[in-house]
Write a protein that holds these residues in place. Structure first.
Motif, PDB file in Angstrom:
ATOM      1  N   LYS A  42      40.590  40.406  30.330  1.00  0.00           N
ATOM      2  CA  LYS A  42      39.903  39.845  31.499  1.00  0.00           C
ATOM      3  C   LYS A  42      39.377  38.450  31.201  1.00  0.00           C
ATOM      4  O   LYS A  42      39.392  37.583  32.073  1.00  0.00           O
ATOM      5  CB  LYS A  42      38.798  40.773  31.966  1.00  0.00           C
ATOM      6  N   LEU A  45      42.297  36.201  31.581  1.00  0.00           N
ATOM      7  CA  LEU A  45      42.569  35.992  33.008  1.00  0.00           C
ATOM      8  C   LEU A  45      41.601  34.967  33.588  1.00  0.00           C
ATOM      9  O   LEU A  45      42.014  34.038  34.292  1.00  0.00           O
ATOM     10  CB  LEU A  45      42.461  37.317  33.767  1.00  0.00           C
ATOM     11  N   ILE A  46      40.337  35.096  33.280  1.00  0.00           N
ATOM     12  CA  ILE A  46      39.337  34.136  33.766  1.00  0.00           C
ATOM     13  C   ILE A  46      39.644  32.744  33.246  1.00  0.00           C
ATOM     14  O   ILE A  46      39.560  31.761  33.987  1.00  0.00           O
ATOM     15  CB  ILE A  46      37.918  34.593  33.374  1.00  0.00           C
ATOM     16  N   GLU A  48      42.484  31.464  32.594  1.00  0.00           N
ATOM     17  CA  GLU A  48      43.588  30.899  33.384  1.00  0.00           C
ATOM     18  C   GLU A  48      43.150  30.543  34.793  1.00  0.00           C
ATOM     19  O   GLU A  48      43.563  29.530  35.339  1.00  0.00           O
ATOM     20  CB  GLU A  48      44.768  31.871  33.427  1.00  0.00           C
ATOM     21  N   LEU A  49      42.315  31.380  35.392  1.00  0.00           N
ATOM     22  CA  LEU A  49      41.869  31.116  36.754  1.00  0.00           C
ATOM     23  C   LEU A  49      41.029  29.844  36.847  1.00  0.00           C
ATOM     24  O   LEU A  49      41.126  29.122  37.838  1.00  0.00           O
ATOM     25  CB  LEU A  49      41.073  32.311  37.302  1.00  0.00           C
ATOM     26  N   GLU A  52      42.824  26.637  37.581  1.00  0.00           N
ATOM     27  CA  GLU A  52      43.298  26.459  38.954  1.00  0.00           C
ATOM     28  C   GLU A  52      42.167  26.390  39.971  1.00  0.00           C
ATOM     29  O   GLU A  52      42.329  25.800  41.027  1.00  0.00           O
ATOM     30  CB  GLU A  52      44.226  27.619  39.340  1.00  0.00           C
ATOM     31  N   PHE A  53      41.057  27.029  39.678  1.00  0.00           N
ATOM     32  CA  PHE A  53      39.980  27.162  40.649  1.00  0.00           C
ATOM     33  C   PHE A  53      38.677  26.629  40.055  1.00  0.00           C
ATOM     34  O   PHE A  53      38.673  25.647  39.347  1.00  0.00           O
ATOM     35  CB  PHE A  53      39.842  28.633  41.081  1.00  0.00           C
ATOM     36  N   LEU A  56      34.326  30.414  36.266  1.00  0.00           N
ATOM     37  CA  LEU A  56      33.919  31.794  36.514  1.00  0.00           C
ATOM     38  C   LEU A  56      33.158  32.323  35.309  1.00  0.00           C
ATOM     39  O   LEU A  56      33.429  31.936  34.179  1.00  0.00           O
ATOM     40  CB  LEU A  56      35.143  32.693  36.740  1.00  0.00           C
ATOM     41  N   VAL A  88      34.345  37.564  42.454  1.00  0.00           N
ATOM     42  CA  VAL A  88      35.717  38.030  42.407  1.00  0.00           C
ATOM     43  C   VAL A  88      35.692  39.368  41.688  1.00  0.00           C
ATOM     44  O   VAL A  88      35.216  39.460  40.571  1.00  0.00           O
ATOM     45  CB  VAL A  88      36.609  37.041  41.611  1.00  0.00           C
ATOM     46  N   LEU A  90      37.215  42.170  39.521  1.00  0.00           N
ATOM     47  CA  LEU A  90      38.306  42.263  38.555  1.00  0.00           C
ATOM     48  C   LEU A  90      38.664  43.715  38.274  1.00  0.00           C
ATOM     49  O   LEU A  90      39.404  44.001  37.375  1.00  0.00           O
ATOM     50  CB  LEU A  90      37.920  41.553  37.247  1.00  0.00           C
TER      51      LEU A  90
END
Length: 91
Positions: A42, A45-46, A48-49, A52-53, A56, A88, A90
């Motif tokens: 996780k 994943l954060i 990588e996010l 783009e955003f 987090l 968000v 998860l």
């Protein structure tokens, strides 16, 4: 930082087991499993996010027991929160 490689079945198995036994003893006995099977993927994943955003932050799984409706010590899922935008889920 590890590259995100997807969410594996062991992550979902951890949460299924946590729902069955949401006790401090379970959490203590499965701390390494949490770190390896849940937190690490996780976090990847954060990571990588946020490229783009917006940034987090993953919530800790512990509950604030004085304010909880029940006495389960852990949330049966995790969330990430971007500043000012809500959250968000998860899992």
């Amino acid at each position: 930082m590890n590259a995100f490689q997807g969410l594996q079945a062991v992550l979902f198995e951890f949460f299924a087991d946590l729902v069955q036994d949401n006790s401090k003893d379970f959490r203590d006995a499965n701390r390494q499993r949490w770190q390896q099977d849940v937190k690490a993927p996780k976090s990847a994943l954060i990571d990588e996010l946020i490229t783009e955003f917006v940034p987090l932050s993953m919530f800790r799984p512990n509950r604030d027991l004085p304010f909880a409706q029940d006495e389960a010590p852990s949330n049966p899922g995790t969330t990430a929160e971007p500043p000012k935008y809500g959250f968000v889920s998860l899992l």
